[in-house]
Enzyme design. Structure first.
Site, PDB file in Angstrom:
ATOM      1  N   HIS A   1       0.820  -1.209   0.000  1.00  0.00           N
ATOM      2  CA  HIS A   1       0.000   0.000   0.000  1.00  0.00           C
ATOM      3  C   HIS A   1       0.857   1.263   0.000  1.00  0.00           C
ATOM      4  O   HIS A   1       0.517   2.254  -0.644  1.00  0.00           O
ATOM      5  CB  HIS A   1      -0.923  -0.007   1.224  1.00  0.00           C
ATOM      6  CG  HIS A   1      -2.036   0.980   1.148  1.00  0.00           C
ATOM      7  ND1 HIS A   1      -3.082   0.867   0.253  1.00  0.00           N
ATOM      8  CD2 HIS A   1      -2.278   2.116   1.851  1.00  0.00           C
ATOM      9  CE1 HIS A   1      -3.908   1.882   0.409  1.00  0.00           C
ATOM     10  NE2 HIS A   1      -3.447   2.659   1.367  1.00  0.00           N
TER      11      HIS A   1
ATOM     12  N   HIS B   1     -10.247   2.734  -0.925  1.00  0.00           N
ATOM     13  CA  HIS B   1     -10.470   2.356   0.473  1.00  0.00           C
ATOM     14  C   HIS B   1     -11.289   1.066   0.464  1.00  0.00           C
ATOM     15  O   HIS B   1     -12.350   0.970   1.080  1.00  0.00           O
ATOM     16  CB  HIS B   1     -11.165   3.477   1.246  1.00  0.00           C
ATOM     17  CG  HIS B   1     -10.394   3.914   2.449  1.00  0.00           C
ATOM     18  ND1 HIS B   1     -10.953   4.221   3.656  1.00  0.00           N
ATOM     19  CD2 HIS B   1      -9.050   4.060   2.640  1.00  0.00           C
ATOM     20  CE1 HIS B   1     -10.021   4.558   4.528  1.00  0.00           C
ATOM     21  NE2 HIS B   1      -8.855   4.466   3.932  1.00  0.00           N
TER      22      HIS B   1
END
EC number: 6.3.5.3
Length: 742
Positions: A54, A100
């Protein structure tokens, strides 16, 4: 965990506790080598989030290098909070998209809400005022109770945050397919405006300058959020609910206004959002980009919970926080501004010259790490790639044209499919008119916002047909960029640049990595041909639930410039008597189509072909025609083919109709051949339009009878439907599905 209970350096190594943080044995050995010693618990935690996929893009960096990132208008490409593109008159547009996904699968309201909050902070951290939010959402089939819950909560989360902060949510897309059942996708895009002189960077420059923490207090929410986002979803994921952050849009509104005021001060040296990995990533990245170091005293960090350890403070992803670097001696100026907004601004450290991140707590140094090792020197993996067996089969599979016995019934059924159906239920929950700059609201090909004080406007969209990418990732990647550009052109704008959100499965599986490689090849080629450089974005991998991957879904966010608001165009037919054209030929291409899914319950075969040179030529011709005042309406032909495009063009407040004649079989109405547009033109402009747009075929006329009538060239009636009937099917589908009991 109290400091006294934290495992020792030896325990971390011997019991391989680092593996629980997502650090491999090889990576731990690298960390030990870099430090020349064993890391403590705080240090291995910091490395684990900074070296997660990430934050580090360790599995995708080789892929990202393929993208074109430079262009005449590009002022800031990838590497900062958001990309920036010049739009003339000393103004620029700032935009970025981020995911998200994992948080939204576990806690959909807060997951979606904080996704919106995070992307807004990325944009205003560049010095820009956010003017619009868009979102690209994927869910499983809407017949599932679990999917209905996720869908309703995600939309409520986006609305709850965006509406409270006063930024219009103006567009996006929602698609439904079974592969997203356990792993929905929530991608949020923010667009902002800035004057050139206000552009700020996330850099910690100037030895001795003050590092300042501003915004909300730090809590224990979101700890290891970046690591959580770099794992597959499983039955155990529910246990990681604490990794989901909690947002406060009213705090964000104050933070936004305070930061935009601070940005005007020359006391500000650098600014960055505390996003993924929180205080860790913002401090390490700002120092690394500036070639400096940072020392911080964690005792000074504002905390909303007692007894927080250095590990918890550094890894917390509490929302609405920023890290600033301020000229030494001018701290009070900045504190006074934040105080005016009732926000905390605390000096927590200073910039050093030794490229180290040093952290102190209770008078002791608790971490000492090289910033470049954290921010720039994560291992980069070149994963093995393998062509999936299904792809080889699809290349050999002939896809017969589906039998369409009743074209009207087929059209009505397609209009009821959740991916095609009106998303009014969604955008009615969004305040898309706040600040009163929205000229084209949700429901057309692209949203359009005017730029006050000028004749200019910005068009914006998000696009990706993941079914095509599943069938052929390279072709699907090209189509995703082309369709985004088509939507921008149909609004009267010139496409400027792209921000991309690469949503894929587990890159450690060779078949998935092949999808990523090929999709990137397609996106790169399309961006080169269509002159839309990639100025930033996000990578979200490990989108799998219980071992099953999502379709490859690289969402393309695109912004375009309208030089004169008189050129703004929408998809709705405008006046009876206008001529209707289709630009581009139609071929029997049904693989991955809505019709194929409707009639066969699955998708297979060879994705529709696309010729990017033809695509570019048609887009340029159409844009020239729009700018010449020759076009009344323009709509790109996508899911559901010409049939659905015509229906969407007649469904408007004016209740117009259309009488159309087409060649071929009825099924061709629903073919998804690429590079096509439905356009309406005044009769007075027929000659000029046909001279300019060579690929345009006259197929009919807009009527005042509120009927969509489609017939064959031999005079056989295929469709005769009242506009009201079409509108009822299209607008009623999603509310009806949400009310139904599974």
């Amino acid at each position: 965990m109290s400091l006294l209970l934290e495992p020792s350096q030896e325990q971390i190594k011997e019991e391989k506790l680092y593996q629980q943080m997502g650090v491999s044995d090889d990576e731990f050995a690298m960390i030990e080598s870099i430090l020349g010693r064993l890391p403590n618990y705080t240090e291995i935690g910091i490395f684990s989030v900074m070296w997660s996929e990430h934050c580090s893009y360790k599995n995708s960096k080789p892929i990202l290098k393929k993208f074109p990132t430079k262009g005449e208008r590009v002022l800031q490409g990838p590497g900062e909070g958001a990309g920036i593109v010049d739009i003339g008159d000393n103004q620029a547009v700032v935009f970025k998209i981020e995911s998200h996904n994992h948080p939204s699968a576990i806690e959909p309201y807060q997951g979606a809400a904080t996704g919106v909050g995070g992307i807004i902070r990325d944009v205003f951290s560049m010095g820009a005022r956010p003017i619009a939010v868009l979102n690209s959402l994927r869910f499983g089939e809407l017949t599932s109770p679990r999917v209905k819950y996720l869908f309703e909560e995600v939309v409520a989360g986006i609305a709850g945050y965006g509406n409270c902060i006063g930024i219009p949510t103006v567009g996006g897309e929602v698609q439904f397919d079974g592969c997203y059942e356990g792993n929905p996708l929530v991608n949020a895009m923010c667009v902002g405006l800035i004057n050139h002189e206000d552009i700020k960077k996330g850099q910690a420059k100037g030895v001795g300058n003050t590092v300042m923490y501003v915004g909300a207090k730090t809590g224990r929410d979101g700890i290891h959020g970046a690591t959580f986002a770099s794992e597959e979803m499983s039955d155990q994921s529910e246990e990681k609910r604490s990794a989901v952050q909690v947002g406060d849009p009213f705090m964000e509104k104050l933070l936004l206004e305070a930061c935009l005021e601070v940005i005007k001060s020359d006391a500000l040296v650098g600014i960055q959002d505390m996003g993924a990995a929180g205080l860790t990533s913002s401090s390490a990245e700002m120092a690394s980009k500036a070639g400096s170091g940072i020392e911080m005293n964690l005792d000074l960090i504002p905390q909303r919970e007692t007894g927080m350890t250095p590990y918890e403070m550094m890894l917390s992803e509490s929302q609405e926080r920023m890290l600033l670097v301020i000229e030494r001696g001018r701290e009070q100026e900045i504190i006074d501004i934040f105080d005016k907004y009732d926000l905390e601004a605390v000096a927590v450290g200073h910039v050093t010259d030794d490229k180290m991140l040093r952290l102190f707590h209770n008078g002791e140094m608790v971490a000492e790490l090289p910033v470049d090792a954290l921010a720039e020197e994560a291992p980069v993996y070149h994963k093995p790639s393998k062509v999936p067996d299904y792809y080889k089969e699809f290349l050999e599979t002939d896809v017969p044209a589906p039998k369409v016995e009743d074209a009207k019934e087929t059209l009505l059924e397609l209009l009821k499919q959740p991916t095609i159906a009106s998303k009014e239920w969604v955008y009615d929950q969004y305040d898309y008119m706040v600040r009163t700059n929205t000229v084209v609201a949700p429901g057309s090909d692209a949203a359009v916002l005017r730029i006050r004080g000028t004749k200019k406007a910005l068009a914006m969209t998000t696009d990706c047909n993941a079914r095509y990418l599943y069938l052929d990732p390279e072709t699907g990647g090209k189509i995703a960029v082309a369709e985004a550009a088509r939507n921008i052109v149909c609004s009267g704008a010139e496409p400027l640049a792209v921000t991309d959100n690469l949503n894929f499965g587990n890159p450690e599986k060779p078949e998935i990595f092949w999808q990523i490689e090929k999709a990137a090849d397609g996106i790169s080629e399309a961006c080169n041909v269509l002159s839309t450089p990639v100025i930033g974005g996000n990578v979200s991998l490990y989108n799998e639930s219980n071992g099953s991957a999502i379709y490859p879904t690289p969402v393309i966010g695109m912004v375009g410039l309208i030089e004169d608001t008189e050129h703004i165009t929408t998809q709705h037919f405008k006046a009876a008597g206008d001529l209707i054209y289709v630009i581009g030929e139609t071929f029997p291409e049904f693989a991955g189509s809505e019709l194929q899914k409707l009639t066969e319950g699955k998708i297979y075969g060879k994705a529709p072909a696309i010729d990017l040179e033809v695509e570019q030529s048609r887009q340029k011709a159409l844009l020239k025609a729009i700018r010449s005042g020759l076009v009344q309406s323009a709509h790109d032909v996508s899911e559901g083919g010409i049939g659905v495009a015509l229906a969407e063009s007649v469904i408007s407040s004016q209740r117009l109709g259309a009488h159309v004649t087409l060649a071929g079989e009825p099924a061709l109405l629903f073919s998804e051949t690429q590079s096509r547009f439905i356009v309406s033109v005044k009769k007075d402009h027929q000659e000029a339009f046909e001279k300019l747009v060579k690929d345009a075929d006259l197929i009919g006329e807009v009527t005042s009878d509120s009927v969509l009538a489609v017939q064959s060239q031999e005079g056989q009636q295929w469709i005769h439907a009242q506009t009201e009937e079409l509108e009822s099917a299209w607008k009623g589908a999603i509310p009806c599905l949400l009310k139904s009991k599974a």
